[in-house]
Design a protein around this motif. Structure first.
Motif, mmCIF file in Angstrom:
data_model
loop_
_atom_site.group_PDB
_atom_site.id
_atom_site.type_symbol
_atom_site.label_atom_id
_atom_site.label_comp_id
_atom_site.label_asym_id
_atom_site.label_seq_id
_atom_site.Cartn_x
_atom_site.Cartn_y
_atom_site.Cartn_z
ATOM 1 N N LYS A 272 -2.049 9.888 3.253
ATOM 2 C CA LYS A 272 -1.810 8.914 4.961
ATOM 3 C C LYS A 272 -2.800 8.738 5.254
ATOM 4 O O LYS A 272 -2.338 6.804 5.496
ATOM 5 C CB LYS A 272 -1.103 10.133 4.963
ATOM 6 C CG LYS A 272 0.348 10.850 3.885
ATOM 7 C CD LYS A 272 0.932 11.382 5.430
ATOM 8 C CE LYS A 272 1.641 10.251 6.022
ATOM 9 N NZ LYS A 272 2.318 11.937 6.725
ATOM 10 N N GLN A 276 -2.423 4.385 5.650
ATOM 11 C CA GLN A 276 -2.703 3.146 6.641
ATOM 12 C C GLN A 276 -3.649 2.356 6.730
ATOM 13 O O GLN A 276 -3.397 1.359 6.978
ATOM 14 C CB GLN A 276 -2.356 4.467 7.920
ATOM 15 C CG GLN A 276 -1.043 5.243 7.245
ATOM 16 C CD GLN A 276 -0.761 5.958 8.910
ATOM 17 O OE1 GLN A 276 -2.263 5.841 9.215
ATOM 18 N NE2 GLN A 276 0.337 6.343 8.627
ATOM 19 N N GLU A 279 -3.116 -0.359 4.134
ATOM 20 C CA GLU A 279 -2.213 -1.412 3.998
ATOM 21 C C GLU A 279 -2.480 -2.374 5.591
ATOM 22 O O GLU A 279 -2.357 -3.602 5.097
ATOM 23 C CB GLU A 279 -0.706 -0.502 4.822
ATOM 24 C CG GLU A 279 -0.203 0.442 3.937
ATOM 25 C CD GLU A 279 0.723 1.233 4.243
ATOM 26 O OE1 GLU A 279 1.873 1.225 4.197
ATOM 27 O OE2 GLU A 279 0.630 1.559 5.486
ATOM 28 N N ALA A 287 0.134 -4.672 -1.935
ATOM 29 C CA ALA A 287 0.517 -4.094 -0.648
ATOM 30 C C ALA A 287 1.525 -3.623 -1.034
ATOM 31 O O ALA A 287 2.712 -2.427 -0.504
ATOM 32 C CB ALA A 287 0.873 -5.527 0.292
ATOM 33 N N LYS A 288 2.563 -3.827 -2.003
ATOM 34 C CA LYS A 288 3.223 -3.443 -2.513
ATOM 35 C C LYS A 288 3.281 -1.864 -3.360
ATOM 36 O O LYS A 288 3.841 -1.293 -3.068
ATOM 37 C CB LYS A 288 4.103 -4.095 -3.927
ATOM 38 C CG LYS A 288 5.780 -4.039 -4.327
ATOM 39 C CD LYS A 288 5.788 -4.890 -5.252
ATOM 40 C CE LYS A 288 4.811 -4.849 -6.263
ATOM 41 N NZ LYS A 288 5.998 -6.605 -7.299
ATOM 42 N N TYR A 289 2.259 -1.781 -3.918
ATOM 43 C CA TYR A 289 1.554 -0.387 -4.342
ATOM 44 C C TYR A 289 1.405 0.210 -3.075
ATOM 45 O O TYR A 289 2.160 1.506 -3.437
ATOM 46 C CB TYR A 289 0.986 -0.964 -5.619
ATOM 47 C CG TYR A 289 1.149 -2.226 -6.626
ATOM 48 C CD1 TYR A 289 2.258 -1.963 -7.582
ATOM 49 C CD2 TYR A 289 0.184 -2.657 -6.983
ATOM 50 C CE1 TYR A 289 2.275 -3.107 -8.164
ATOM 51 C CE2 TYR A 289 -0.273 -3.529 -8.539
ATOM 52 C CZ TYR A 289 1.058 -3.425 -8.799
ATOM 53 O OH TYR A 289 1.663 -4.445 -9.622
ATOM 54 N N SER A 291 3.036 0.531 -0.793
ATOM 55 C CA SER A 291 4.300 0.243 0.111
ATOM 56 C C SER A 291 4.401 1.924 -0.203
ATOM 57 O O SER A 291 5.334 2.912 0.411
ATOM 58 C CB SER A 291 5.071 -0.723 0.153
ATOM 59 O OG SER A 291 5.957 -0.033 1.066
ATOM 60 N N ASP A 294 2.471 5.234 0.124
ATOM 61 C CA ASP A 294 3.425 5.310 1.645
ATOM 62 C C ASP A 294 4.555 6.284 1.434
ATOM 63 O O ASP A 294 5.053 7.510 1.809
ATOM 64 C CB ASP A 294 3.391 4.293 2.444
ATOM 65 C CG ASP A 294 3.279 4.988 3.728
ATOM 66 O OD1 ASP A 294 3.414 6.599 4.706
ATOM 67 O OD2 ASP A 294 4.110 4.575 4.901
ATOM 68 N N ASP A 295 5.858 5.913 0.680
ATOM 69 C CA ASP A 295 7.605 6.564 0.066
ATOM 70 C C ASP A 295 7.091 7.765 -0.420
ATOM 71 O O ASP A 295 7.840 8.513 0.228
ATOM 72 C CB ASP A 295 8.016 4.922 -0.194
ATOM 73 C CG ASP A 295 8.442 4.239 0.477
ATOM 74 O OD1 ASP A 295 8.298 4.342 1.612
ATOM 75 O OD2 ASP A 295 8.849 3.087 -0.280
#
Length: 479
Positions: A272, A276, A279, A287-289, A291, A294-295
């Motif tokens: 994590k 962060q 990001e 950035a999409k990957y 995200s 992170d989800d």
């Protein structure tokens, strides 16, 4: 045999199983420690009485001679011991005596003449009729030739409806696995002929929601060529055993959760942190990957937290609060989700001041959130969630939570409280086990009923007082 006599438990075993003759366990002074039914009936003596009062002069002399010779464990037979039976009638009987030097007690069996041992047929019929278990007599061909009145209590059948029928047809009612019923029945009969007796436990399902368990004990008497079958309802014991097994599975899940938390949390925290950091400077697809990563990490953390709920013991933060107010506050938390999914909540409670309880508000809040969340996920847009809080009999409150979802099958109802059982693609199967464990820890209960295609109702029972001896540490209402 002599080795068995060194242990007083062996005496008891011999004593209980020998019901063919009057039998007593006595000290060398003649004081009775134990007496079987036939001895008590025949001689009107029992525990703590002195059996020497039954002996004539010659019988006393024989007993004293035996007493003087008892320096070690031994067994002897007295062929003609003179004693007085019921009605002050003198008779001579063969007496088997087993003496244990360790316990200094003797097991005395009286083999009375046949004229003294025969019981009236009415005594046997009375025992058979009023026996505590359902008892049947079955002939070699498998036909029931007699059955006692317990048949009506267990199966709502009359004696006349059963007598003459084949025992195999009654057995089919026990066995829900129809394909194997015949083979299992034949196996039981074969075992019965081989070893003389067999005990089995069978499940009886009269209706889909009415399940009972019975223990069946059968004995084959080769002399009369008859089967004696005893049936006892053991449903309550079986359900308690299953509940203990289920509690054990929850305990196992708790231990697993603690171990998993220790192994996963450290590397997950590291991941994590790096996500962060990345990001901050990531752009475009990166950035999409990130995200997505992170989800998924958040989802892993949510699953881990649900497992930890099962592993942690309930903290006894007992306070006095209004159950109605707490329900309303939890619904406020759920209201945005209800509006987003077009679900109507029907909750009207006018008894906030009358629903005061002593319990753990935090734990109950978690229980309500789990139950409401499950109800929401079971419904399509436009569904209705109905809540009803009532004062139950005694000192408890009952909350019914009814949804208009797709409902559950009988199989799903039986398994919903089992860890990891879920019908939802993204479910963990840990929410309802947590609900059950928490409610039981708080002294409450959970029940569920459902109709496929119409909806489900969860009924939560909250005791008004958690523990009479607990210390109230917070007198404020629940947050």
């Amino acid at each position: 045999m002599l080795e068995q006599l060194e242990n007083v438990n062996s005496y008891g075993s011999l004593f209980v199983t020998d019901n063919r003759h009057p039998c007593i366990l006595v000290s060398m002074d003649g004081v009775i420690a134990e007496a079987n039914f036939l001895f008590c009936k025949k001689f009107s003596l029992g525990q703590n009485d002195n059996f020497l009062s039954l002996l004539k002069r010659d019988g006393l002399r024989s007993w004293n001679d035996f007493k003087q010779e008892c320096t070690e464990t031994k067994e002897i037979i007295l062929d003609d011991l003179a004693l007085i039976s019921e009605g002050n009638v003198e008779c001579l009987c063969k007496t088997n005596i087993f003496y244990s030097n360790q316990t200094q007690q003797a097991l005395v069996t009286f083999v009375l003449p046949s004229i003294c041992t025969e019981l009236p047929i009415a005594d046997y019929l009375g025992y058979f009729t009023h026996a505590s278990r359902l008892t049947m007599i079955v002939n070699r061909e498998g036909h029931i030739i007699d059955v006692n009145n317990r048949i009506s209590e267990l199966f709502n059948l009359t004696r006349n409806a059963v007598i003459g029928k084949r025992a195999q047809s009654l057995y089919r009612k026990f066995n829900t696995q129809k394909r194997n019923a015949e083979a299992q029945y034949e196996a039981y009969i074969k075992t019965l002929h081989t070893i003389g007796e067999v005990t089995i436990k069978e499940r009886f399902e009269d209706e889909p929601n009415t399940i009972q368990f019975f223990e069946i004990h059968a004995v084959y008497n080769s002399d009369s060529d008859l089967y004696i079958v005893e049936i006892q309802d053991c449903t309550e014991i079986e359900m308690l055993r299953r509940k203990l097994d289920h509690s054990g599975s929850l305990s196992t899940v708790g231990q697993m959760a603690a171990s998993i938390a220790h192994e996963i949390r450290n590397p997950m925290t590291t991941l994590k942190g790096f996500v962060q950091l990345m990001e901050v400077t990531a752009t475009g697809d990166t950035a999409k990957y990130l995200s997505v990563v992170d989800d998924e990490l958040k989802r892993m953390e949510a699953i881990l937290n649900e497992m930890l709920m099962l592993s942690k013991p309930s903290e006894e933060k007992i306070s006095e609060f209004s159950l109605g107010v707490l329900i309303t506050k939890v619904l406020e938390i759920m209201k945005p989700k209800a509006m987003f999914e077009s679900i109507h909540i029907d909750w009207q409670d006018a008894s906030f001041c009358n629903s005061m309880i002593y319990s753990n508000a935090d734990k109950i809040k978690q229980v309500l959130l789990n139950v409401f969340k499950n109800a929401f996920e079971a419904m399509e847009p436009g569904g209705v969630l109905t809540l009803k809080l009532e004062k139950a009999e005694g000192t408890s409150f009952t909350l019914s939570v009814t949804d208009t979802g797709k409902g559950m099958t009988p199989l799903q109802i039986k398994n919903i409280f089992m860890p990891f059982f879920t019908s939802k693609p993204e479910g963990t199967g840990l929410g309802l086990p947590f609900v059950l464990k928490t409610m039981e820890d708080l002294g409450g209960a959970v029940a569920v009923s459902s109709v496929a295609g119409k909806g489900t109702t969860f009924t939560l029972v909250f005791p008004q007082h958690y523990l009479e001896s607990c210390v109230i540490i917070d007198q404020s209402s629940a947050n």
